[in-house]
Design a protein around this motif. Sequence first.
Motif, mmCIF file in Angstrom:
data_model
loop_
_atom_site.group_PDB
_atom_site.id
_atom_site.type_symbol
_atom_site.label_atom_id
_atom_site.label_comp_id
_atom_site.label_asym_id
_atom_site.label_seq_id
_atom_site.Cartn_x
_atom_site.Cartn_y
_atom_site.Cartn_z
ATOM 1 N N GLU A 79 30.586 21.437 8.803
ATOM 2 C CA GLU A 79 29.447 22.117 8.149
ATOM 3 C C GLU A 79 29.898 23.503 7.628
ATOM 4 O OE1 GLU A 79 26.992 24.497 9.383
ATOM 5 O OE2 GLU A 79 28.212 24.797 11.078
ATOM 6 N N HIS A 80 30.712 24.379 8.165
ATOM 7 C CA HIS A 80 31.012 25.321 7.370
ATOM 8 C C HIS A 80 32.513 26.059 7.722
ATOM 9 C CE1 HIS A 80 29.420 29.983 7.059
ATOM 10 N NE2 HIS A 80 30.939 29.872 7.130
ATOM 11 N N GLU A 81 33.381 25.839 6.472
ATOM 12 C CA GLU A 81 34.772 25.973 6.396
ATOM 13 C C GLU A 81 34.845 26.863 5.020
ATOM 14 O OE1 GLU A 81 36.302 25.567 8.900
ATOM 15 O OE2 GLU A 81 35.021 24.098 10.179
ATOM 16 N N HIS A 82 36.075 27.407 4.945
ATOM 17 C CA HIS A 82 36.486 28.087 3.731
ATOM 18 C C HIS A 82 38.001 27.787 3.141
ATOM 19 C CE1 HIS A 82 33.101 30.911 3.854
ATOM 20 N NE2 HIS A 82 33.317 30.954 5.312
ATOM 21 N N ILE A 83 37.770 27.411 1.839
ATOM 22 C CA ILE A 83 38.993 27.165 1.275
ATOM 23 C C ILE A 83 39.712 28.139 0.444
ATOM 24 C CG2 ILE A 83 39.967 25.853 -1.025
ATOM 25 C CD1 ILE A 83 39.062 23.921 0.969
ATOM 26 N N ILE A 132 22.230 26.356 -0.944
ATOM 27 C CA ILE A 132 22.206 27.704 -1.335
ATOM 28 C C ILE A 132 22.795 28.457 -0.257
ATOM 29 C CG2 ILE A 132 20.347 29.735 -1.712
ATOM 30 C CD1 ILE A 132 18.529 27.602 -2.657
ATOM 31 N N LYS A 133 23.836 29.418 -0.831
ATOM 32 C CA LYS A 133 24.570 30.237 0.427
ATOM 33 C C LYS A 133 24.098 31.621 0.102
ATOM 34 C CE LYS A 133 27.332 31.718 3.604
ATOM 35 N NZ LYS A 133 28.680 31.752 3.515
ATOM 36 N N THR A 134 23.530 32.251 0.963
ATOM 37 C CA THR A 134 23.127 33.564 1.099
ATOM 38 C C THR A 134 23.748 34.481 2.230
ATOM 39 O OG1 THR A 134 21.488 35.238 0.167
ATOM 40 C CG2 THR A 134 20.679 33.856 1.681
ATOM 41 N N THR A 185 23.228 30.797 10.121
ATOM 42 C CA THR A 185 24.571 30.854 10.198
ATOM 43 C C THR A 185 25.122 31.837 11.116
ATOM 44 O OG1 THR A 185 24.612 29.761 8.140
ATOM 45 C CG2 THR A 185 26.591 31.041 8.434
ATOM 46 N N HIS A 186 26.258 31.604 11.765
ATOM 47 C CA HIS A 186 26.737 32.468 12.724
ATOM 48 C C HIS A 186 25.792 32.848 13.886
ATOM 49 C CE1 HIS A 186 29.644 32.575 9.595
ATOM 50 N NE2 HIS A 186 29.296 33.625 8.998
ATOM 51 N N ALA A 187 24.863 31.830 14.197
ATOM 52 C CA ALA A 187 24.156 31.979 15.370
ATOM 53 C C ALA A 187 24.702 32.125 16.669
ATOM 54 C CB ALA A 187 23.105 30.662 15.382
ATOM 55 N N HIS A 240 34.422 25.360 12.181
ATOM 56 C CA HIS A 240 35.225 26.464 12.823
ATOM 57 C C HIS A 240 35.084 27.718 12.020
ATOM 58 C CE1 HIS A 240 37.161 22.425 13.198
ATOM 59 N NE2 HIS A 240 37.536 23.016 14.506
ATOM 60 N N ASP A 241 34.607 27.519 10.816
ATOM 61 C CA ASP A 241 34.253 29.049 9.947
ATOM 62 C C ASP A 241 36.143 29.535 9.514
ATOM 63 O OD1 ASP A 241 33.537 30.856 8.153
ATOM 64 O OD2 ASP A 241 32.957 32.182 9.790
ATOM 65 N N ALA A 242 36.843 28.434 9.286
ATOM 66 C CA ALA A 242 38.303 28.681 9.349
ATOM 67 C C ALA A 242 38.940 28.317 8.085
ATOM 68 C CB ALA A 242 38.905 27.838 10.272
HETATM 69 ZN ZN LIG Z 1 32.064 31.553 6.607
#
Ligand SMILES: [Zn+2]
Length: 335
Positions: free
Chosen positions: A41-45, A159-161, A220-222, A274-276
Amino acid sequence: MRQLPFLFMLIFMLACSRQPEGNIITVNGIIPPQALGKTLEHEHILVDFSGAENYHPENYNRQEAFNRILPELEKLKHHGVQSFIACTPQFVGRDVVLLKNLADATGLNILTNTGFYGAQNNKFIPKHVFDMPAEAIAAFYIAEFEQGIEASGVRPGFIKTAVDRKPLSNFHVKLVRAAAIAHKATGLTIMSHTGPALPAFQQLKILSAEGVAPEAFIWTHASDEEDWTKLVTAAQMGAWISLDKYGWDEEFLKGEVLGYLKKQGVLDKVLISHDAGWYDPNQPGKTIQPYTPIFETLIPNLKANDFTAADIDQLLIHNPAKAFTVTKRLISQSN
Ligand SMILES: [Zn+2]
């Protein structure tokens, strides 16, 4: 054979009738929530830390980014992952063409977003946005939802803020209000890069004043909040709790926070990731942080600590499907 044209027409009509409401918007179109499957649910390309003033997407090689990320995404298939939420916003390296190319190459469902990222002291906010009223910022998000992003036809799935890790500034209050207004118009879930509890609860209060229910909000980042009771409080209010540092923190991979949240009975409000990843155009040779420690380390640890297969499915399948389903979550007027 006379039924054949009718059949085609019916299929065509069904395909066209699929509306965002009650479904999930991927870079390749709308899918029903049950098609999301196992989801990160939370990654980056791609992430470009240059900042809005120095942001020049034409300066990187999209094919090189594709080539670097593709094998990392391919590894996810061995773990049964079907969906990948790409959390990089515009002016931080959102590249919907790259996302679409990777979705096509891997068969993964990839979601992208609309929204402005205010964290890091507004480094990623273009100058013209500061003086815009919340309604105008929201109108921009709504336009991307309705018309797609930059003529690509790709629509945002959420929506990402982002706000700074301290009491909200006036501008960040405005960003949260803009997200609330856009939620009421679109039903898109609000994912807010937040961190500590203080700005998380401030945001929930702003949403409430706007008539938006906590169920529309992902804290996010809780995972950066050390007082775990705060996570329980927010979950009991209805907010989604994102534990998203499993790509970076050995200690966290032991799964203790999840064990605590399970005991508190709020696992149905928790998201994990992972936020990876990411290709960094300013450091193209840098190692890509893998998207797999949840499967290699966390899940075995959870299973050794009384987590059932149903608990894991709750975290990786059912919760993301519910969290990212497009639907207006409003506080009922009768209250
Ligand atoms: Zn992130």
